[in-house]
Design a protein around this motif. Structure first.
Motif, PDB file in Angstrom:
ATOM      1  N   ARG A  64       0.866  -1.178   0.000  1.00 43.44           N
ATOM      2  CA  ARG A  64       0.000   0.000   0.000  1.00 43.44           C
ATOM      3  C   ARG A  64       0.902   1.226   0.000  1.00 43.44           C
ATOM      4  NH1 ARG A  64      -3.010  -1.230   3.896  1.00 43.44           N
ATOM      5  NH2 ARG A  64      -2.291  -0.028   5.669  1.00 43.44           N
ATOM      6  N   ILE A  65       0.482   2.257  -0.725  1.00 42.24           N
ATOM      7  CA  ILE A  65       1.185   3.544  -0.714  1.00 42.24           C
ATOM      8  C   ILE A  65       0.132   4.602  -0.452  1.00 42.24           C
ATOM      9  CG2 ILE A  65       2.585   5.185  -2.008  1.00 42.24           C
ATOM     10  CD1 ILE A  65       3.592   2.829  -3.707  1.00 42.24           C
ATOM     11  N   GLU A  66       0.360   5.423   0.558  1.00 44.99           N
ATOM     12  CA  GLU A  66      -0.646   6.400   0.993  1.00 44.99           C
ATOM     13  C   GLU A  66      -0.007   7.752   1.259  1.00 44.99           C
ATOM     14  OE1 GLU A  66      -2.299   5.578   4.903  1.00 44.99           O
ATOM     15  OE2 GLU A  66      -3.966   6.966   4.541  1.00 44.99           O
ATOM     16  N   ASP A  67      -0.585   8.778   0.673  1.00 45.70           N
ATOM     17  CA  ASP A  67      -0.238  10.167   0.998  1.00 45.70           C
ATOM     18  C   ASP A  67      -1.518  10.919   1.273  1.00 45.70           C
ATOM     19  OD1 ASP A  67       2.561  10.041   0.468  1.00 45.70           O
ATOM     20  OD2 ASP A  67       2.152  10.207  -1.681  1.00 45.70           O
ATOM     21  N   LEU A  68      -1.421  11.982   2.062  1.00 43.53           N
ATOM     22  CA  LEU A  68      -2.524  12.928   2.201  1.00 43.53           C
ATOM     23  C   LEU A  68      -2.353  14.029   1.164  1.00 43.53           C
ATOM     24  CD1 LEU A  68      -2.857  13.351   6.069  1.00 43.53           C
ATOM     25  CD2 LEU A  68      -3.984  11.720   4.536  1.00 43.53           C
ATOM     26  N   VAL A  69      -3.484  14.470   0.609  1.00 46.18           N
ATOM     27  CA  VAL A  69      -3.458  15.587  -0.339  1.00 46.18           C
ATOM     28  C   VAL A  69      -4.444  16.650   0.121  1.00 46.18           C
ATOM     29  CG1 VAL A  69      -2.792  14.152  -2.302  1.00 46.18           C
ATOM     30  CG2 VAL A  69      -5.210  14.558  -1.859  1.00 46.18           C
ATOM     31  N   LEU A  70      -4.099  17.895  -0.195  1.00 43.63           N
ATOM     32  CA  LEU A  70      -4.964  19.052   0.069  1.00 43.63           C
ATOM     33  C   LEU A  70      -5.443  19.576  -1.277  1.00 43.63           C
ATOM     34  CD1 LEU A  70      -6.005  21.650   1.613  1.00 43.63           C
ATOM     35  CD2 LEU A  70      -3.675  22.529   1.385  1.00 43.63           C
ATOM     36  N   VAL A  71      -6.750  19.669  -1.464  1.00 42.18           N
ATOM     37  CA  VAL A  71      -7.278  20.215  -2.713  1.00 42.18           C
ATOM     38  C   VAL A  71      -7.034  21.722  -2.726  1.00 42.18           C
ATOM     39  CG1 VAL A  71      -9.299  20.435  -4.210  1.00 42.18           C
ATOM     40  CG2 VAL A  71      -9.065  18.436  -2.728  1.00 42.18           C
ATOM     41  N   THR A  72      -6.396  22.198  -3.797  1.00 43.13           N
ATOM     42  CA  THR A  72      -6.097  23.625  -3.934  1.00 43.13           C
ATOM     43  C   THR A  72      -7.041  24.220  -4.978  1.00 43.13           C
ATOM     44  OG1 THR A  72      -4.443  23.139  -5.629  1.00 43.13           O
ATOM     45  CG2 THR A  72      -3.667  23.263  -3.342  1.00 43.13           C
ATOM     46  N   ASP A  73      -6.813  25.480  -5.329  1.00 41.13           N
ATOM     47  CA  ASP A  73      -7.716  26.129  -6.294  1.00 41.13           C
ATOM     48  C   ASP A  73      -7.607  25.520  -7.680  1.00 41.13           C
ATOM     49  OD1 ASP A  73      -8.783  27.801  -4.435  1.00 41.13           O
ATOM     50  OD2 ASP A  73      -7.286  29.377  -4.759  1.00 41.13           O
ATOM     51  N   ASP A  74      -6.452  24.918  -7.996  1.00 42.84           N
ATOM     52  CA  ASP A  74      -6.301  24.399  -9.358  1.00 42.84           C
ATOM     53  C   ASP A  74      -5.752  22.978  -9.422  1.00 42.84           C
ATOM     54  OD1 ASP A  74      -3.832  24.958  -8.420  1.00 42.84           O
ATOM     55  OD2 ASP A  74      -3.222  26.290 -10.049  1.00 42.84           O
ATOM     56  N   GLY A  75      -5.738  22.281  -8.324  1.00 42.12           N
ATOM     57  CA  GLY A  75      -5.223  20.914  -8.348  1.00 42.12           C
ATOM     58  C   GLY A  75      -5.108  20.414  -6.916  1.00 42.12           C
ATOM     59  N   CYS A  76      -3.924  19.940  -6.542  1.00 47.78           N
ATOM     60  CA  CYS A  76      -3.758  19.539  -5.143  1.00 47.78           C
ATOM     61  C   CYS A  76      -2.312  19.672  -4.720  1.00 47.78           C
ATOM     62  CB  CYS A  76      -4.248  18.112  -4.917  1.00 47.78           C
ATOM     63  SG  CYS A  76      -3.149  16.838  -5.532  1.00 47.78           S
ATOM     64  N   GLU A  77      -2.140  19.698  -3.407  1.00 41.02           N
ATOM     65  CA  GLU A  77      -0.816  19.721  -2.790  1.00 41.02           C
ATOM     66  C   GLU A  77      -0.670  18.419  -2.025  1.00 41.02           C
ATOM     67  OE1 GLU A  77      -0.447  23.030  -0.018  1.00 41.02           O
ATOM     68  OE2 GLU A  77       0.920  21.860   1.247  1.00 41.02           O
ATOM     69  N   ARG A  78       0.433  17.695  -2.259  1.00 40.63           N
ATOM     70  CA  ARG A  78       0.694  16.505  -1.453  1.00 40.63           C
ATOM     71  C   ARG A  78       1.245  16.959  -0.111  1.00 40.63           C
ATOM     72  NH1 ARG A  78       1.763  11.147  -4.003  1.00 40.63           N
ATOM     73  NH2 ARG A  78       1.835  11.410  -6.263  1.00 40.63           N
ATOM     74  N   LEU A  79       0.675  16.460   0.976  1.00 34.68           N
ATOM     75  CA  LEU A  79       1.203  16.811   2.292  1.00 34.68           C
ATOM     76  C   LEU A  79       2.367  15.897   2.665  1.00 34.68           C
ATOM     77  CD1 LEU A  79      -2.022  17.611   4.353  1.00 34.68           C
ATOM     78  CD2 LEU A  79      -0.729  19.052   2.776  1.00 34.68           C
ATOM     79  N   ASN A  80       2.396  14.680   2.109  1.00 32.75           N
ATOM     80  CA  ASN A  80       3.536  13.774   2.345  1.00 32.75           C
ATOM     81  C   ASN A  80       4.461  13.838   1.143  1.00 32.75           C
ATOM     82  OD1 ASN A  80       0.952  12.187   3.628  1.00 32.75           O
ATOM     83  ND2 ASN A  80       2.766  12.131   4.914  1.00 32.75           N
ATOM     84  N   ARG A  81       5.746  14.025   1.450  1.00 36.71           N
ATOM     85  CA  ARG A  81       6.693  14.213   0.353  1.00 36.71           C
ATOM     86  C   ARG A  81       7.839  13.211   0.361  1.00 36.71           C
ATOM     87  NH1 ARG A  81       6.161  20.313  -0.528  1.00 36.71           N
ATOM     88  NH2 ARG A  81       3.978  20.509   0.025  1.00 36.71           N
ATOM     89  N   THR A  82       7.860  12.324   1.330  1.00 32.77           N
ATOM     90  CA  THR A  82       8.982  11.387   1.406  1.00 32.77           C
ATOM     91  C   THR A  82       8.885  10.408   0.221  1.00 32.77           C
ATOM     92  OG1 THR A  82      10.127   9.912   2.944  1.00 32.77           O
ATOM     93  CG2 THR A  82       7.755   9.739   2.891  1.00 32.77           C
ATOM     94  N   PRO A  83      10.060   9.914  -0.301  1.00 26.63           N
ATOM     95  CA  PRO A  83      10.021   9.041  -1.467  1.00 26.63           C
ATOM     96  C   PRO A  83       9.079   7.841  -1.281  1.00 26.63           C
ATOM     97  CG  PRO A  83      12.280   9.651  -0.973  1.00 26.63           C
ATOM     98  CD  PRO A  83      11.423  10.202   0.153  1.00 26.63           C
TER      99      PRO A  83
END
Ligand code: ZN
Ligand code: ZN
Length: 373
Positions: A347-366
């Motif tokens: 399993r691979i899991e990251d949290l994302v934040l929906v932005t005005d034009d896409g999303c930002e990943r909150l987890n950035r580790t490889p």
């Protein structure tokens, strides 16, 4: 950052007025914490927080929890009524209900998580139609404000740092039990600024990885085992939740590599589908299609993700067929997985934040499986 509770309360009261409802009646818990900053937990002692539509919040608190109520930035001292164990809660509840709940038209919107014992007492104390607080609190809480985004980012970065530390251990992890590695994760999270676990860490090695919510055992991690590591911490009450599947002490086998590649590609595709206006079901479909095309569709046994906020599982749910539209400020996980009975799981899991034009990943580790140097 200014105290966010005042503006949350304003929006909640405006929603009550718009709907013609009388008040929110909350238990200590996520809704009350969101609106007033109260950090207490619900218990058998009667403890209610009321948000009337045209007045400041008020609380009925057991005497021993009065300091918690008075510490809440959204509760003024003179709005907290207390009761003592030797008097019992009934006279205080009657007086509290008469003062804050008896007047006005419309429904009382009670906390979805208010214990039934408290709900029945409330119903005896005040005669009003009832509804659920989530009708007002849900749409507010689903879009995270600046203070919440900041806490979620910091929690994610603590967890990311610990993934890096685990990766650096490489072959040293071989021979450790799942249970010991889970304890290590807990200690590392604490040391990196975490404020407690939002859920028990999943450390699932080899065949145990085929159970998505496996509880760590005394199984020893072997060289080449894929190890599913799903854990988080809290910062300012907000959780992180990420998963990496790492291989210690050896190269991943071809089969592990193939499954890992498929899950990784699915996770990329899911994240790429996140934008305002998209449906939650579109994100699920984007990830699921990749796994189906790779031949593992039957082994992806859960939804693609869940919202994260004061609760680790909350709206929006990223599930097959969901028509829920994504909005800026939503935060949720994208976590496809493949679970092969008797063999292993990935399993691979990251949290994302929906932005005005896409999303930002909150987890950035490889996201790859490699460990060590
Ligand atoms: Zn997770
Ligand atoms: Zn999750």
């Amino acid at each position: 950052m200014s105290d966010p509770h005042a503006s949350r309360l304003d929006r909640a009261r405006a929603a009550l007025r718009d709907r013609g409802d009388r008040a929110l009646v909350l238990a200590p818990g996520p809704n009350a914490r969101y609106l007033t900053g109260l950090t207490a937990e619900q218990s058998e002692r009667r403890f209610l927080v009321v948000v009337p539509r045209d007045d400041d919040p008020a609380a009925l608190a057991p005497a021993l929890a009065a300091p918690d109520a008075r510490d809440a930035p959204g509760l003024a001292d003179d709005r907290v009524r207390t009761w003592r164990d030797d008097d019992g809660p009934h006279p205080a509840l009657a007086a509290f209900a008469a003062a804050h709940l008896a007047d006005g038209p419309g429904r009382l919107l009670v906390d979805d998580r208010l214990w039934a014992s408290h709900l029945l007492a409330l119903r005896d104390a005040v005669d009003a139609p009832l509804g659920l607080a989530s009708e007002v609190c849900g749409p507010l809480r689903v879009r995270k404000d600046e203070a919440e985004r900041d806490a979620l980012r910091r929690a994610a970065s603590v967890a990311d740092g610990v993934v890096g530390q685990l990766r650096d251990r490489g072959a040293d992890v071989v021979g450790t039990t799942e249970r010991d590695l889970a304890r290590t994760v807990e200690r590392l999270l604490d040391g990196a600024g975490g404020e407690g676990l939002p859920f028990d860490p999943v450390v699932a090695a080899g065949p145990n990885g085929a159970r998505p919510h496996h509880t760590p055992t005394d199984r020893r991690i072997e060289a080449g085992d894929p190890v599913v590591l799903d854990f988080g911490t809290r910062v300012d009450g907000y959780p992180s939740d990420q998963t990496r599947t790492l291989v210690f002490g050896d190269e991943p086998s071809d089969r592990v590599r193939a499954v890992h590649d498929a899950v990784w590609e699915a996770q990329r595709a899911g994240v790429a589908a996140v934008e305002p206006g998209a449906r939650a079901g579109d994100v699920d479909a984007a990830a699921r299609t990749v796994i189906e095309d790779a031949g593992y569709g039957d082994a992806f046994v859960h939804r693609t993700g869940h919202g994260v906020g004061l609760e680790v599982h909350e709206e929006p749910y990223v599930a097959s067929g969901s028509g829920r539209r994504l909005e800026p400020g939503m935060v949720f996980s994208v976590e496809p997985g493949v679970y092969l009975d008797g063999a292993f799981g990935v399993r691979i899991e990251d949290l994302v934040l929906v932005t005005d034009d896409g999303c930002e990943r909150l987890n950035r580790t490889p996201r790859g499986p490699e460990t060590g140097d």
